[in-house]
Design a protein around this motif. Structure first.
Motif, short mmCIF file in Angstrom:
data_model
loop_
_atom_site.label_atom_id
_atom_site.label_comp_id
_atom_site.label_asym_id
_atom_site.label_seq_id
_atom_site.Cartn_x
_atom_site.Cartn_y
_atom_site.Cartn_z
N GLY A 220 40.11 38.23 34.53
CA GLY A 220 38.71 38.17 34.16
C GLY A 220 37.92 37.71 35.36
O GLY A 220 38.47 37.13 36.30
N GLU A 221 36.61 37.97 35.33
CA GLU A 221 35.77 37.54 36.45
C GLU A 221 35.63 36.03 36.46
O GLU A 221 36.00 35.35 35.51
N ALA B 192 34.65 33.97 33.17
CA ALA B 192 35.08 34.68 31.97
C ALA B 192 35.72 33.73 30.96
O ALA B 192 35.81 34.05 29.79
N ARG C 73 36.59 38.62 28.88
CA ARG C 73 35.24 38.87 29.39
C ARG C 73 34.27 38.01 28.60
O ARG C 73 34.28 38.05 27.38
N ASP C 74 33.45 37.26 29.30
CA ASP C 74 32.46 36.39 28.67
C ASP C 74 33.08 35.56 27.54
O ASP C 74 32.51 35.42 26.47
N MET D 261 37.20 45.71 31.52
CA MET D 261 36.38 44.55 31.87
C MET D 261 34.88 44.88 31.84
O MET D 261 34.06 43.99 31.83
N ARG E 91 28.84 45.42 29.41
CA ARG E 91 27.99 44.30 29.03
C ARG E 91 26.74 44.82 28.33
O ARG E 91 26.28 45.91 28.61
N GLU F 134 29.58 48.29 37.19
CA GLU F 134 30.56 47.23 36.94
C GLU F 134 31.95 47.74 37.28
O GLU F 134 32.75 47.05 37.89
N LEU G 294 34.43 46.05 39.97
CA LEU G 294 35.68 45.45 39.51
C LEU G 294 36.88 46.09 40.17
O LEU G 294 37.83 45.41 40.57
#
Lengths: 324, 481
Positions: free
Chosen positions: B20-21, B24, B198-199, B222, B225, B468, B472
Motif C-alpha cells: 500500500g502507499e 494506507a 488502500r486508505d 491499488m 479513488r 494512479e 504506482l
C-alpha cells in the motif's frame, strides 16, 4: 497527527500580562528588594548609593550583554571573564614597560576581538559544544595572564583612571559606558538585519541554513564582536581596580551567565530579552549592595546569591512546565 | 481513519506481504499488532486466545517482534551487545559475560548467512549492516511472529537476497512473517500471501497464485479513488524551460538524474518515503554534497555550492518537516515571513514600519490565520504554518520553488488554499517542483510527473499518462509497460 495547534494563553489585561513575563517578575522583585533595603537603611535609595550600585555592576553588565547575545544565537562563551582579566593584565604590563596608553588600548582591543573570533572559528568549524571549547580557552587565557605577570599582582600605580573613576557632571563614565553598551546591543538586536539573523540561527540553525543564511560567518563574527566588547570590559575593570591579578576576571563569566538566565534568557536560544538581562544584572547588584548595607556577612551573601540563581531559573521554567 | 474494518490472517510458517502507499494504514496495523496502538474496535486472536488490545510487553511475551523502518539502536556499543540488549536472558543478569554474548551473536549471524563483525561498534556500520543488526536483534528472540517494515529499503541486490533468504529460513521453522515492501520482484519471490491496503481498507488479497502476478495487476488494485479527492486545477499557459538539472548523481554509484522544469509548470516528483526524493531536492539546493551534477537556469550554470548561493539564484526549498527545518518556532509570524528577504529593506537595518506592512499584507493576502502578527509561529495550525513558509519565499521573490510534501499533515481546506496558491504562482511564471507521495495531489496538480524509485527516475509521465495506475507501477518497479 502533527497538525495540532498549541493553545495560546488567553489575552489578559496589560497589568497581569506584565507578570507573565520574566521581565515583569524581575521588576517586581527589584522593587521589593529596594523597599525592604530602604526600610532597613534609608541610605540605600540615595543618589550616591544608586551610582555606586551602577558602577559596581558595570563590568558584569557589559559582559552580560555579550553573554546574552551569544545565548540568543544558541551559543555561549565561558572564557569572557578570563579574557577580560587577560586584557587588563596585558594592558598593565604594556603601560608598566613604557608603552603609551593609546597604543596599549588599541593593542588589547585588537587582541580581544581576535580571541573572540578564534573561539567562534573553532566552535562553528568543528561543530563542537561552545561550553567545553570556551571553558578550555578560559584556562588558556588564565595561564597566559599568569605567565606575563609571573603570577604576581600588577598595579597601574594611579595611571589610566579615566575610564573607572572620572565623571561627566555627577555621572561616572563607567555607568555611561555600560548604558551605551546596553543601548547599542538592544538596537543591534532589534533593528539590524544581522541581529535578526543571529536570533534566527539561535531559533533553528537548520532552518537558517536552508533559508540561505550564512550561519558560520554570523556566529564567528558574533564571537568577534563579543570579544571586542569584552576587551572594553577588561579596560573598565583595570581602570576601576587600579591593579590586576591573573584571576581578576575569573568570576565574571559565570556571573554573566547567571544574570542572563535570571533575565529570562535560556540555553535554547532564539528568544530572550536584553532588557531582561539588564534587569538580571541590576538585581544581582542591588542584592549585593543591599546585603552589604544591611550587614549580611559575606559568607551568607554567597549562599543567598546562589539561591537567587536557582530560584530565578526555576521561575523562568514555570511557563514551560504548565504547557506540558 | 487509519484503518477501517481491516481483517488480516497469518498462519505459522507463512510470509504474508502487505502492500500500500504511504498512509494506507500498514504502519498503523503493525503498531496495533505489536501493542503500540490500541484499536478502537475489533479483536486479535492469537493462538486461539482473544485480545481486545495488546500492550508491547504482552506482544513480546507472545513472541511478536517488529523491525521498524526507523528503529534506533545504540551506536556506541557493539553489534553483539545491541542484539542482546534488553533481551529476556540479559534482563535476569547483573553482569554480562562478553564472551558468551559475542559467541551467541556470531553463531546467530552465521546461521542466517550474514557476514558481520559482531564486536564492531554499531555506529561504525554501514546502513545495510545496521539493518542486518536490527533484524538479528529480533531473530535472537526466536519470534513466533516476525514483522518486517520495508526491510530492504537501504539495500542493493545481493543484500536483498540475503534478507529474502533469512525470511524463508525463519518461516520454515514455523514463524509467521508479516512483510511490508514496495518492490514487486521482492514480493513475488518471498510472499505466500499478499494483502493490498488502500486508505485503511483491504482492497484485494492474493493467495497461492503469486508467481503469476505482475505490477500491472497489483497497481490496478491499488487505484480507484473517489473523484472528490482530486483538486480541480485551472489551466494556464506554460512558458519556456527554466530550470534544468543535468547529470545529477548523489553518490559515485548512483544513476544520473536529468530533468527540466518550464516556467509556469508544476513538475510533480512522485516518490515514496525513502525513495531518495528529498535527497534529490537537497542536492539541487546545495544543502548536501553531490557527486556530480549541473543546475542551469535560463541556460546559465547556477549550480549552487550551498543554500546561500541557491537562494541567491532564486531557488526556494520548502522542506517536508517545516517544524524541524522550515520555521523559527520561537519567533513571531512577521519575523518568519521576512527572514529570508531581510536585506530587501536595507543591507544592515530593518525598517520596522515597512516590515509590519509587508507581513500584514502577506497575512491578509494568503489568509494566514493568526491572532496577531506578533504571535510566535509555533502557536499556528499546520496549514497556517505552511502558508507562513510559502510567504517567506514569496517575499524573497523566489523563481523556482521546490516543495517537499507541501500538504503533509494539514487539513482539507488549508490544502485547497495551498493548491490555489501554487496554481496562482505557476500562472505568474514561477516553476514549481512538487515532491509528494500523495497520489491525488500529484495527479491533480502536476503538469508533468517523474516517478522516483531507489534514487532513480523510473518513469516520466505527462498529460493523460498521469494516472494512479502508471505512478504506482513506477513505485513497484518491474517491467515497463
Amino acid at each position: 497527527m502533527d497538525n495540532q495547534t498549541r493553545v495560546k494563553p488567553p489575552a489578559a489585561s496589560p497589568f497581569f500580562s506584565l507578570f507573565r513575563s520574566q521581565t515583569g517578575y524581575l521588576i517586581l522583585v527589584i522593587i521589593t528588594v529596594t523597599i525592604i533595603a530602604t526600610i532597613m537603611n534609608p541610605r540605600f535609595l540615595s543618589a550616591r548609593n544608586i551610582f555606586n550600585i551602577m558602577q559596581q555592576i558595570s563590568v558584569l553588565g557589559i559582559l552580560t550583554m555579550c553573554m546574552a547575545l551569544l545565548m540568543i544565537s544558541g551559543n555561549l562563551d565561558i572564557s569572557i571573564g578570563n579574557m577580560a582579566g587577560l586584557v587588563g593584565m596585558l594592558f598593565t604590563r604594556m603601560v608598566l614597560t613604557g608603552r603609551s596608553q593609546g597604543i596599549a588600548v588599541i593593542t588589547v582591543m585588537i587582541l580581544s576581538t581576535a580571541l573572540g573570533l578564534i573561539n567562534g572559528l573553532i566552535i562553528s568549524k568543528s561543530k563542537t559544544t561552545p561550553l567545553i571549547i570556551t571553558l578550555g580557552m578560559s584556562y588558556v587565557y588564565y595561564g597566559i595572564a599568569l605567565i606575563i605577570s609571573n603570577g604576581r599582582p600588577q598595579s597601574l600605580g594611579g595611571e589610566f583612571e579615566f575610564l573607572g573613576r572620572a565623571k561627566i557632571g555627577p555621572v561616572p563614565i563607567t555607568i555611561i559606558i555600560y548604558i551605551l553598551v546596553f543601548i547599542l546591543a538592544y538596537l543591534f538586536r532589534k533593528y539590524s538585519t544581522y541581529g535578526r539573523r543571529v536570533n534566527a540561527i539561535g531559533g533553528n540553525k537548520e532552518a537558517a541554513f536552508l533559508s540561505g543564511i550564512n550561519v558560520d560567518s554570523h556566529i564567528i563574527s558574533l564571537y568577534g564582536i563579543s570579544g571586542m566588547v569584552t576587551g572594553l570590559a577588561g579596560l573598565v575593570l583595570i581602570s576601576r581596580l587600579g591593579m590586576v591579578r591573573a584571576d581578576s576576571g575569573s568570576n565574571y563569566a559565570l556571573q554573566a551567565l547567571a544574570a542572563a538566565i535570571i533575565g529570562g534568557i535560556t540555553f535554547e536560544g532564539g528568544r530572550g530579552s536584553l532588557v531582561g538581562a539588564f534587569l538580571g544584572v541590576l538585581l544581582l547588584g542591588i542584592m549585593y549592595n543591599a546585603m552589604n548595607i544591611i550587614g549580611v556577612s559575606s559568607y551568607m551573601q554567597t549562599i543567598f546569591l546562589g539561591s537567587v540563581i536557582v530560584i530565578a531559573t526555576v521561575i523562568s521554567n514555570i511557563g514551560k512546565l504548565k504547557k506540558q | 481513519m487509519a484503518l477501517d474494518q481491516f481483517c488480516f490472517e497469518l498462519s505459522p510458517g507463512e510470509v504474508h506481504c502487505l502492500i500500500g502507499e504511504n498512509g494506507a494504514g500498514k504502519s498503523t496495523f503493525i503498531k496495533i499488532l505489536s501493542g503500540v496502538y490500541s484499536p478502537d474496535s475489533g479483536e486479535l486472536i492469537i493462538e486461539n486466545k482473544r485480545y481486545e488490545r495488546l500492550t508491547t510487553q504482552l506482544a513480546r511475551g507472545m513472541g511478536i517482534y517488529t523491525v521498524y523502518q526507523d528503529d534506533v539502536l545504540v551506536p556506541q556499543i557493539s553489534v553483539a551487545e545491541n542484539i542482546y540488549l534488553g533481551s529476556k536472558d540479559m534482563k535476569k543478569k547483573i553482569f554480562m559475560n562478553y564472551r558468551t554474548v559475542y559467541e551467541n551473536a556470531e553463531t546467530l549471524a552465521r546461521h542466517y548467512g550474514i557476514a558481520l563483525d559482531v564486536k564492531e561498534l554499531y555506529g561504525n556500520l554501514n546502513p545495510a549492516d545496521q539493518q542486518f543488526t536490527k533484524i538479528l536483534k529480533a531473530l535472537a528472540q526466536s519470534p513466533r511472529i516476525l514483522v518486517l517494515d520495508e526491510p530492504t529499503q537501504v539495500f542493493n541486490v545481493t543484500e536483498t537476497d540475503i534478507i529474502l533468504n533469512i525470511v524463508r529460513k525463519v518461516s520454515e521453522t514455523g514463524t509467521g512473517v508479516v512483510y511490508i515492501a514496495h518492490d514487486l520482484d521482492e514480493i513475488i519471490r518471498v510472499a505466500s500471501r499478499i494483502t493490498i491496503l488502500r486508505d485503511g481498507k483491504k482492497v484485494a488479497a492474493y493467495d497461492g497464485v503469486i508467481e503469476e502476478l505482475d505490477s500491472s495487476i497489483l497497481a490496478k488494485d491499488m487505484v480507484g479513488r473517489p473523484v472528490e479527492l482530486f483538486y480541480k486545477k485551472k489551466k494556464h499557459n506554460i512558458g519556456e524551460i527554466g530550470l534544468e538539472v543535468k547529470n545529477l548523481m548523489l553518490g559515485s554509484t548512483s544513476t544520473p538524474i536529468d530533468f527540466s522544469v518550464r516556467k509556469g509548470e508544476i513538475l510533480g516528483i512522485a516518490g515514496l518515503k525513502g525513495s531518495g526524493r528529498s535527497a534529490i531536492a537537497r542536492a539541487i539546493f546545495g544543502a548536501i554534497n553531490r557527486y556530480s551534477g549541473q543546475i542551469l537556469y535560463d541556460g546559465i550554470d547556477i549550480t549552487p555550492k550551498n543554500p546561500i548561493e541557491a537562494v541567491g539564484h532564486g531557488l526556494a526549498y520548502l522542506t517536508e518537516d517545516k517544524k524541524a527545518d522550515g520555521l523559527f518556532l520561537s519567533m513571531p509570524v512577521y519575523q518568519n515571513i521576512t527572514i529570508v528577504g531581510l536585506s530587501s529593506f536595507h543591507r544592515f537595518l530593518i525598517k520596522m514600519k515597512s516590515e509590519r506592512d509587508i507581513s500584514n499584507d502577506y497575512i491578509g493576502r494568503m489568509n494566514i490565520k493568526t491572532a496577531d502578527p506578533n504571535q510566535e509561529v509555533q502557536y499556528l495550525s499546520g496549514g497556517n504554518q505552511q502558508k507562513v513558509v510559502i510567504a517567506k519565499w514569496l517575499f524573497k521573490n523566489a523563481k523556482i520553488l521546490i516543495v517537499d510534501e507541501p500538504t503533509h499533515g494539514i487539513d482539507v481546506n488549508a490544502k485547497t488554499e495551498v493548491y490555489d496558491l501554487f496554481t496562482e504562482l505557476a500562472a505568474e511564471g514561477k516553476s514549481i517542483i512538487m515532491i509528494s507521495s500523495e497520489m491525488p495531489e500529484i495527479i491533480s496538480m502536476s503538469d508533468r510527473v517523474i516517478v522516483i524509485r531507489k534514487c532513480e527516475i523510473s518513469r516520466e509521465l505527462s498529460g493523460d499518462e498521469i494516472t494512479e495506475y502508471n505512478i504506482l507501477a513506477g513505485y513497484l518497479g518491474g517491467t515497463n509497460s
